[in-house]
Motif scaffolding. Sequence first.
Motif, short mmCIF file in Angstrom:
data_model
loop_
_atom_site.label_atom_id
_atom_site.label_comp_id
_atom_site.label_asym_id
_atom_site.label_seq_id
_atom_site.Cartn_x
_atom_site.Cartn_y
_atom_site.Cartn_z
N THR A 86 0.84 -1.20 0.00
CA THR A 86 0.00 0.00 0.00
C THR A 86 0.87 1.25 0.00
O THR A 86 0.61 2.20 -0.74
CB THR A 86 -0.92 0.02 1.24
N SER A 87 1.91 1.23 0.84
CA SER A 87 2.82 2.38 0.89
C SER A 87 3.57 2.54 -0.43
O SER A 87 3.80 3.65 -0.89
CB SER A 87 3.83 2.21 2.03
N LEU A 88 3.95 1.42 -1.04
CA LEU A 88 4.67 1.49 -2.31
C LEU A 88 3.79 2.12 -3.39
O LEU A 88 4.27 2.88 -4.23
CB LEU A 88 5.13 0.11 -2.76
N ALA A 89 2.49 1.82 -3.36
CA ALA A 89 1.57 2.40 -4.33
C ALA A 89 1.54 3.92 -4.18
O ALA A 89 1.48 4.66 -5.17
CB ALA A 89 0.18 1.82 -4.15
N LYS A 90 1.63 4.41 -2.93
CA LYS A 90 1.65 5.86 -2.70
C LYS A 90 2.97 6.46 -3.19
O LYS A 90 2.99 7.55 -3.73
CB LYS A 90 1.46 6.15 -1.21
N VAL A 91 4.06 5.72 -2.98
CA VAL A 91 5.38 6.20 -3.42
C VAL A 91 5.39 6.37 -4.94
O VAL A 91 6.07 7.22 -5.48
CB VAL A 91 6.51 5.24 -2.97
N PHE A 92 4.57 5.57 -5.62
CA PHE A 92 4.49 5.65 -7.07
C PHE A 92 4.00 7.02 -7.56
O PHE A 92 4.17 7.36 -8.72
CB PHE A 92 3.55 4.57 -7.62
N ASP A 93 3.38 7.78 -6.69
CA ASP A 93 2.93 9.12 -7.07
C ASP A 93 4.08 10.13 -7.08
O ASP A 93 3.91 11.27 -7.48
CB ASP A 93 1.83 9.60 -6.12
N HIS A 94 5.25 9.68 -6.63
CA HIS A 94 6.43 10.53 -6.61
C HIS A 94 6.82 10.89 -8.03
O HIS A 94 6.66 10.10 -8.94
CB HIS A 94 7.59 9.75 -5.94
N LYS A 95 7.32 12.08 -8.22
CA LYS A 95 7.68 12.53 -9.57
C LYS A 95 9.14 12.22 -9.94
O LYS A 95 9.52 12.27 -11.09
CB LYS A 95 7.46 14.05 -9.69
N GLU A 96 9.95 11.89 -8.93
CA GLU A 96 11.38 11.66 -9.17
C GLU A 96 11.60 10.33 -9.88
O GLU A 96 11.19 9.27 -9.41
CB GLU A 96 12.12 11.69 -7.83
N VAL A 97 12.28 10.35 -11.02
CA VAL A 97 12.50 9.17 -11.86
C VAL A 97 13.26 8.09 -11.10
O VAL A 97 12.94 6.90 -11.20
CB VAL A 97 13.25 9.55 -13.16
N THR A 98 14.27 8.47 -10.32
CA THR A 98 15.06 7.50 -9.56
C THR A 98 14.17 6.66 -8.67
O THR A 98 14.33 5.44 -8.58
CB THR A 98 16.10 8.24 -8.66
N ILE A 99 13.23 7.30 -8.01
CA ILE A 99 12.33 6.61 -7.09
C ILE A 99 11.36 5.71 -7.87
O ILE A 99 11.14 4.55 -7.51
CB ILE A 99 11.58 7.62 -6.20
N LEU A 100 10.81 6.22 -8.96
CA LEU A 100 9.89 5.41 -9.78
C LEU A 100 10.57 4.15 -10.29
O LEU A 100 9.99 3.07 -10.29
CB LEU A 100 9.37 6.24 -10.96
N ARG A 101 11.83 4.29 -10.71
CA ARG A 101 12.58 3.13 -11.20
C ARG A 101 12.77 2.10 -10.10
O ARG A 101 12.61 0.90 -10.32
CB ARG A 101 13.95 3.55 -11.73
N ARG A 102 13.14 2.58 -8.90
CA ARG A 102 13.38 1.65 -7.79
C ARG A 102 12.11 0.90 -7.40
O ARG A 102 12.14 -0.30 -7.16
CB ARG A 102 13.94 2.40 -6.58
N VAL A 103 11.00 1.63 -7.34
CA VAL A 103 9.73 0.99 -6.96
C VAL A 103 9.33 -0.04 -8.02
O VAL A 103 9.01 -1.19 -7.69
CB VAL A 103 8.59 2.03 -6.80
#
Length: 199
Positions: A86-103
């Motif tokens: 559930t938390s990871l789904a929220k992190v997906f709303d992040h705009k930073e590409v590095t974070i999106l790639r990691r998730v």
Amino acid sequence: KAEILTYLAKHQLLSLPKIYPLLDHHNDNYRFAAATACLSSPESVPEDKLKASSDIIYTFLSHNQERYVIKALDALAIIFEDKFLTSLAKVFDHKEVTILRRVSYMLSLHLNSKHLYLEDLLFQKLADVSDSKTRIYLIQTLINLGKPSILLRLINETAYFRSKEKAYLEWHSRCLADRKSTRLNSSHQIISYAVFCLK
């Protein structure tokens, strides 16, 4: 510090009772290191300590500073559990590409057929994201869900795919078709049809 504590706890070189006080430490790094160590320990951890550890990871995941989120994602790569989805789904709303790639990379490693309920969310993210690597990880994750109809749904989306993404999907479809060629059943027919459509 987190890596050292995690290693020591994982290999039972440092007893958990020595780690527990760090869960309440005023320094975020120590609290985070202790949480990761507790969650990855093969020893039995009391319920209240597990909850405290999970709460610390959740706090880092929802932090507005990128470095905290990245730290939490690195920890989840080691101690991935469904409760963090559930938390990871929220992190997906992040705009930073590095974070999106990691998730998306983490999801591609850990999701399987028991996570079919995430199908629509993953397709939505695939439509929203423009970074090529993130999109490929999402395609991989969707394929890992193991439902043949997902393959057809992906093929219907190929009009919006880049050539690399199409090639990746075709390669995976072929691999699945080859794997299932010994058992001719409905899913094999769907996969064979998918390969045909991609050509």
